[in-house]
Design a protein around this motif. Sequence first.
Motif, PDB file in Angstrom:
ATOM      1  N   UNK A 190       7.455  28.803 -25.768  1.00 49.83           N
ATOM      2  CA  UNK A 190       6.282  28.869 -26.639  1.00 49.83           C
ATOM      3  C   UNK A 190       5.006  29.052 -25.824  1.00 49.83           C
ATOM      4  N   UNK A 191       4.939  28.394 -24.680  1.00 48.34           N
ATOM      5  CA  UNK A 191       3.768  28.546 -23.807  1.00 48.34           C
ATOM      6  C   UNK A 191       3.666  29.980 -23.301  1.00 48.34           C
ATOM      7  N   UNK A 192       4.788  30.549 -22.893  1.00 42.27           N
ATOM      8  CA  UNK A 192       4.795  31.910 -22.365  1.00 42.27           C
ATOM      9  C   UNK A 192       4.425  32.937 -23.433  1.00 42.27           C
ATOM     10  N   UNK A 193       4.840  32.688 -24.651  1.00 39.61           N
ATOM     11  CA  UNK A 193       4.526  33.608 -25.740  1.00 39.61           C
ATOM     12  C   UNK A 193       3.020  33.718 -25.969  1.00 39.61           C
ATOM     13  N   UNK A 195       4.134  36.711 -21.697  1.00 41.74           N
ATOM     14  CA  UNK A 195       4.939  36.762 -20.491  1.00 41.74           C
ATOM     15  C   UNK A 195       6.300  36.143 -20.765  1.00 41.74           C
ATOM     16  N   UNK A 196       7.256  36.421 -19.878  1.00 42.91           N
ATOM     17  CA  UNK A 196       8.538  35.736 -19.962  1.00 42.91           C
ATOM     18  C   UNK A 196       8.354  34.296 -19.486  1.00 42.91           C
ATOM     19  N   UNK A 221       5.666  33.223 -16.614  1.00 41.31           N
ATOM     20  CA  UNK A 221       4.590  32.312 -17.014  1.00 41.31           C
ATOM     21  C   UNK A 221       4.575  31.076 -16.122  1.00 41.31           C
ATOM     22  N   UNK A 222       5.745  30.498 -15.881  1.00 37.96           N
ATOM     23  CA  UNK A 222       5.838  29.295 -15.046  1.00 37.96           C
ATOM     24  C   UNK A 222       5.430  29.595 -13.609  1.00 37.96           C
ATOM     25  N   UNK A 223       5.862  30.754 -13.092  1.00 34.63           N
ATOM     26  CA  UNK A 223       5.534  31.104 -11.709  1.00 34.63           C
ATOM     27  C   UNK A 223       4.040  31.356 -11.542  1.00 34.63           C
ATOM     28  N   UNK A 224       3.437  32.054 -12.496  1.00 35.16           N
ATOM     29  CA  UNK A 224       1.999  32.316 -12.447  1.00 35.16           C
ATOM     30  C   UNK A 224       1.207  31.016 -12.527  1.00 35.16           C
ATOM     31  N   UNK A 225       1.579  30.152 -13.446  1.00 34.02           N
ATOM     32  CA  UNK A 225       0.843  28.900 -13.626  1.00 34.02           C
ATOM     33  C   UNK A 225       0.922  28.041 -12.362  1.00 34.02           C
TER      34      UNK A 225
END
Length: 290
Positions: free
Chosen positions: A208-211, A215-216, A220-224
């Motif tokens: 849901x966060x990535x949406x 991003x996938x 999303x997790x890697x960018x954050x």
Amino acid sequence: MTVPPSPIQPFRNAPQYWRSSLVPGGDMLTAEYNDHAFAPHWHDAYTFACIVEGAERYAYRGGEHVADAGSVAVIHPGEVHTGARETDFGWRYRVFYLPVGFVQGVQHQVTHASGGLTMPGGAQPWFGEHVIRDTEAAQRLTAAHRLLQTGADPLLAESVLIEAVSIMLVRYAQARAPAMPPLRDTVRVETMKARLSDDLTESLSLTALAEAVDLSPFHAARLFSRETGLAPHAWRNQLRLVRALPALRAGASATDVAVAQGFNDLSHFTRYFRRAFGVSPGKWRAGPRS
């Protein structure tokens, strides 16, 4: 840099948080640590850590730093950092967690009194990224810390504190370079932060966060993590801790605060709190006041 000789006996893990009416909304810490290691975390205040004995190693803004006896480590509000011993014996220090408004208030006084550095538009003073080795500044800060803790004459204690913070500002504060226009990734990270902080009691998935940023979940997790230094779940738990402090400071029970900030239970809250602040939330809340 030469680390001074260690004491005969290793330090203990013995932190004591406390507060003073002369620093509204602020916290102070008098502590020694032997084998405690602080997990990556941040504070919403300026951290002035005066090393009294031993040495502390900490990661901060992409670098590794060592603060030894007589030095001052300054951590800016919102900046992720760690903390652990540099020597086998650990370290002893006195720490101020000064609200942003307090430091800006002293900066305003200094500017008007001496025509010094003017911070643009409410900007926060910036002290750089390296350990400050200034014997006089460290001694003044340590003296102010001791006076506040012992409940000395408030006229004296506040005068010494203002003088100590003024020295730090005059000698080391600067205005940060203007921020560049936000890049696309920066906008995405800020969007994710807003989503994570909107309702801390909400159950939120990585998908849901990535949406929210198209991003996938993986990207999303890697960018954050790359941009903030913390994984999304760790960043959200740290925000919960920071937002819990005012209620604890006001005397609310740790159990009530844990529920209000979205932790699963008191043990979950306590585990994260201890890793970030070195004590349980109950002991932090019970710190003496002067």
